[in-house]
Design a protein around this motif. Structure first.
Motif, PDB file in Angstrom:
ATOM      1  N   LEU A 206     -25.508   2.802 -28.339  1.00 10.59           N
ATOM      2  CA  LEU A 206     -25.923   2.384 -28.230  1.00 10.59           C
ATOM      3  C   LEU A 206     -26.501   1.515 -30.162  1.00 10.59           C
ATOM      4  CD1 LEU A 206     -26.517  -1.486 -27.362  1.00 10.59           C
ATOM      5  CD2 LEU A 206     -28.430  -0.802 -26.705  1.00 10.59           C
TER       6      LEU A 206
ATOM      7  N   ILE B 289     -21.626  -4.586 -23.505  1.00 10.64           N
ATOM      8  CA  ILE B 289     -22.356  -3.894 -22.315  1.00 10.64           C
ATOM      9  C   ILE B 289     -21.393  -2.784 -21.147  1.00 10.64           C
ATOM     10  CG2 ILE B 289     -24.762  -3.673 -21.078  1.00 10.64           C
ATOM     11  CD1 ILE B 289     -24.792  -4.349 -23.980  1.00 10.64           C
TER      12      ILE B 289
ATOM     13  N   ILE C  64     -31.795  -2.316 -22.608  1.00 13.99           N
ATOM     14  CA  ILE C  64     -30.773  -3.322 -22.342  1.00 13.99           C
ATOM     15  C   ILE C  64     -31.547  -4.833 -22.865  1.00 13.99           C
ATOM     16  CG2 ILE C  64     -29.076  -4.592 -21.186  1.00 13.99           C
ATOM     17  CD1 ILE C  64     -27.973  -1.783 -22.856  1.00 13.99           C
TER      18      ILE C  64
ATOM     19  N   ILE D 241     -25.039  -9.833 -27.420  1.00 13.46           N
ATOM     20  CA  ILE D 241     -23.817  -9.125 -26.433  1.00 13.46           C
ATOM     21  C   ILE D 241     -23.061 -10.448 -25.903  1.00 13.46           C
ATOM     22  CG2 ILE D 241     -24.401  -8.767 -23.283  1.00 13.46           C
ATOM     23  CD1 ILE D 241     -26.878  -8.281 -23.831  1.00 13.46           C
TER      24      ILE D 241
ATOM     25  N   VAL E 247     -29.433  -6.757 -17.711  1.00  9.97           N
ATOM     26  CA  VAL E 247     -28.551  -7.610 -18.694  1.00  9.97           C
ATOM     27  C   VAL E 247     -29.303  -8.924 -18.309  1.00  9.97           C
ATOM     28  CG1 VAL E 247     -26.135  -8.817 -19.178  1.00  9.97           C
ATOM     29  CG2 VAL E 247     -26.486  -6.374 -18.828  1.00  9.97           C
TER      30      VAL E 247
END
Length: 274
Positions: free
Chosen positions: A151, A170, A186, A194, A235
């Motif tokens: 990431l 993701i 995240i 995202i 998320v």
């Protein structure tokens, strides 16, 4: 929130069948695999007819997956990669599809980390410029078994490029399998970075085992080693409200009725999302 059927979940379907299945099983859109889509177009299909069919089912094309081997950097290879990028971007624009997935594989694994980042930055910046002409954006997927696999690497490339049409997907398995990213990482992301989520499960290789995705990823979410609820909640904690793509990578389940599998996959995803 948009729930999309990932083309790998219905691996042996053509795009016309996937559309019908997605509509009948409760999805909002589709993430088309590029090779299925190109096969359709190379055999007398048209983007006009496909878009009409997508809209006729009340669906949307959420993503084209994927422009691969974007690490190609030598003259002829890079030119070929950019030609592929242009073709896929034109197709995405014609389909009113906002996003194309992009990913590197193993072509630069032998290079120093700094050079890998430089190549990826240069190539993705060029791809992004193509997309800006068509109103298309790109989500970077880092592949666990390559050297461009974290990431942080993807975020550094995005920071260097500074183009609004480059972001992240993701992918639960790829980020989990590297061991470098946690749900807490995240949850701290800016949701504007995202562009999509790949909702999937799996495990890491055991000692001495190779990176064979059809083995490591052959799990329905909840059956592998990933804490699916923790990743889902992370998320959601960012405020992201975009595309959740149900990705099932199971050779055993690919041999079942694809409509049944598509229904099982979205029902499984709904349990975690709700």
């Amino acid at each position: 929130m948009i729930k999309a059927l990932h083309g790998i979940s219905t691996h042996y379907c053509n795009v016309a069948t996937e559309l019908r299945i997605a509509a009948e099983t409760g999805y909002d859109g589709l993430e088309f695999l590029h090779y299925k889509l190109l096969r359709y177009l190379d055999n007398s299909g048209s983007t006009y007819a496909l878009k009409k069919r997508v809209h006729g089912f009340g669906l949307q094309t959420s993503c084209l997956n994927a422009l691969i081997n974007i690490e190609r950097y030598r003259d002829n290879a890079r030119e070929q990669m950019l030609a592929e990028a242009t073709r896929l971007t034109q197709i995405a624009s014609d389909l009113e599809c906002p996003t194309i997935q992009i990913l590197a594989q193993h072509g630069i694994d032998h290079l120093p980390k700094s050079q890998i980042l430089d190549i990826m930055t240069e190539n993705i910046a060029e791809i992004a410029s193509i997309g800006q002409r068509y109103g298309v954006r790109y989500q970077i997927e880092v592949i666990a078994h390559t050297k461009f696999n974290t990431l942080d690497q993807a975020l550094e490339v995005i920071r260097r490029i500074e183009k609004p049409n480059v972001g992240l997907v993701i992918d639960f398995w790829h980020l989990f399998a590297t061991g470098a990213t946690t749900p807490d990482d995240i949850a701290k992301l800016d949701p504007s970075l995202i562009f999509g989520v790949h909702f999937c499960d799996g495990r890491k290789p055991r000692p001495g085992e190779g990176w064979k995705e059809t083995v490591l990823r052959a799990y329905m979410p909840g059956e592998g080693d990933i804490d699916i609820q923790a990743w889902t909640d992370a998320v959601k904690a960012t405020g992201f409200d975009g595309v959740w793509s149900a990705e099932l990578f199971s050779p055993t389940l690919w041999e079942m009725d694809h409509a049944i599998i598509a229904k099982q996959v979205i029902e499984n995803m709904n349990r975690y999302l709700n």
